[in-house]
Scaffold this motif. Structure first.
Motif, PDB file in Angstrom:
ATOM      1  N   ARG A  51      49.774   8.948  21.328  1.00  0.00           N
ATOM      2  CA  ARG A  51      49.028   8.041  22.189  1.00  0.00           C
ATOM      3  C   ARG A  51      47.547   8.400  22.094  1.00  0.00           C
ATOM      4  NH1 ARG A  51      51.442   8.469  27.903  1.00  0.00           N
ATOM      5  NH2 ARG A  51      53.320   8.019  26.703  1.00  0.00           N
ATOM      6  N   ASP A 100      50.292   8.170  31.521  1.00  0.00           N
ATOM      7  CA  ASP A 100      50.459   6.725  31.641  1.00  0.00           C
ATOM      8  C   ASP A 100      49.721   6.049  30.484  1.00  0.00           C
ATOM      9  OD1 ASP A 100      47.725   6.763  32.298  1.00  0.00           O
ATOM     10  OD2 ASP A 100      48.149   6.808  34.448  1.00  0.00           O
ATOM     11  N   GLU A 101      49.513   4.763  30.562  1.00  0.00           N
ATOM     12  CA  GLU A 101      48.892   4.015  29.462  1.00  0.00           C
ATOM     13  C   GLU A 101      47.443   3.648  29.756  1.00  0.00           C
ATOM     14  OE1 GLU A 101      50.570   3.589  26.689  1.00  0.00           O
ATOM     15  OE2 GLU A 101      52.369   4.524  27.533  1.00  0.00           O
ATOM     16  N   THR A 104      42.141   4.151  27.171  1.00  0.00           N
ATOM     17  CA  THR A 104      41.885   3.180  26.106  1.00  0.00           C
ATOM     18  C   THR A 104      41.015   3.815  25.019  1.00  0.00           C
ATOM     19  OG1 THR A 104      39.843   2.348  27.098  1.00  0.00           O
ATOM     20  CG2 THR A 104      41.930   1.358  27.846  1.00  0.00           C
TER      21      THR A 104
END
Length: 298
Positions: A51, A100-101, A104
């Motif tokens: 990620r 978490d996502e 960015t």
């Protein structure tokens, strides 16, 4: 007074020298430290490394200053693999991502630039990054969130053994009135320093003798002094050497030996402006520790 923080560090296989996963309680960020020879095992940590994130390539500990490289990637694991063939100095990597996502590409670009700025300002490690990065412009809320992320990352880095983002002195040495300032003069050299949680710091602008006596070679202080010159932390100024930045030593004796270029007992050499030695200061502090209420007879 600052509040305490709780940290969880998971040791894979129970090995303190292996892969370590670290997190702060009630924070969505996470850190993973991996030795170079175990990079293949990162595949088992997909939720931590596959990620967006920022990473630190850390070199082995040397005499004067460690090397490091700071980078960012949308898939951290993939970028780290390329550094196995592209960079040979590093011995371990520390990756920071989010559980978490919410991180960015813009966030990690901002973090990378700010981390490089902080690491260069701290001066603890020698960065292999060739150029400075300018932080991308973020909305105010995002910028504040990333600054909070940076502060938490700094705490975890310290817990993992790398205070790369922390200056050796919290405030500029010329303005920090809270420190116990200690002085050491030998021949033409005059140095000022202080005791910190990390060891002993000699302040920028202090001077040292150029000589290197054989008596300090068995202790490694001669190599340390030569390493500091090579690293640009000690620079020639006339007949003396001058400290180009606040410089951290493992002990007061190591600092005194580098200043003198000869064997020296730092606990006796370093004194306050009133003439009190570091040894006397420490003995006074020891007397303030409450004695046990349990008698020897008990």
């Amino acid at each position: 007074m600052a509040l305490g923080r709780s940290i969880r560090i998971y040791l894979e296989g129970g090995e303190v020298s292996g892969i370590r996963h670290a997190e702060l309680v009630n924070w969505t960020g996470q850190a993973l430290l991996c030795p170079r020879n175990r990079v293949a095992e990162l595949a088992q940590w997909e939720t931590a490394v596959r990620r967006p994130g920022v990473y630190f390539l850390i070199g082995s500990e040397n005499i004067a200053q460690r090397d490091a490289y700071i980078g960012e990637a949308e898939v951290a694991a993939d970028r780290i693999k390329t550094h196995l063939s592209g960079k040979d100095f590093w011995q371990e990597v520390i990756v920071f991502t989010s559980k978490d996502e919410n991180l960015t590409k813009a966030h990690i670009k901002y973090l990378e630039a700010r981390i490089i700025q902080l690491a260069k300002s701290a001066g603890r490690y020698r960065l292999a990054n060739q150029k400075d990065e300018t932080p991308v412009v973020l909305p105010r809320a995002d910028k504040d969130a990333m600054e909070e992320y940076l502060n938490n990352a700094r705490i975890l880095l310290g817990a993992l053994g790398h205070r790369i983002l922390d200056p050796v002195i919290d405030q500029p040495s010329s303005q920090n009135s809270q420190l116990v300032r200690l002085f050491y003069s030998i021949k033409e050299a005059n140095a000022i320093g202080t005791v910190t949680d990390d060891g002993f710091v000699v302040f920028k602008g202090s001077t040292a003798l150029t000589q290197v006596h054989d008596s300090i070679r068995p202790h490694g202080y001669a190599a340390l002094k030569e390493g500091l010159v090579k690293a640009g932390k000690l620079v020639k100024r006339g007949n003396l050497l001058q400290f180009a930045s606040d410089t951290l030593f493992s002990s007061a004796s190591a600092a005194a030996a580098v200043v003198y270029g000869n064997a020296a007992n730092g606990r006796v050499c370093w004194k306050t402006a009133e003439g009190q030695t570091l040894k006397e200061i420490e003995e006074e502090q020891a007397r303030r520790i409450p004695s046990s209420s349990i008698s020897e007879a008990d």
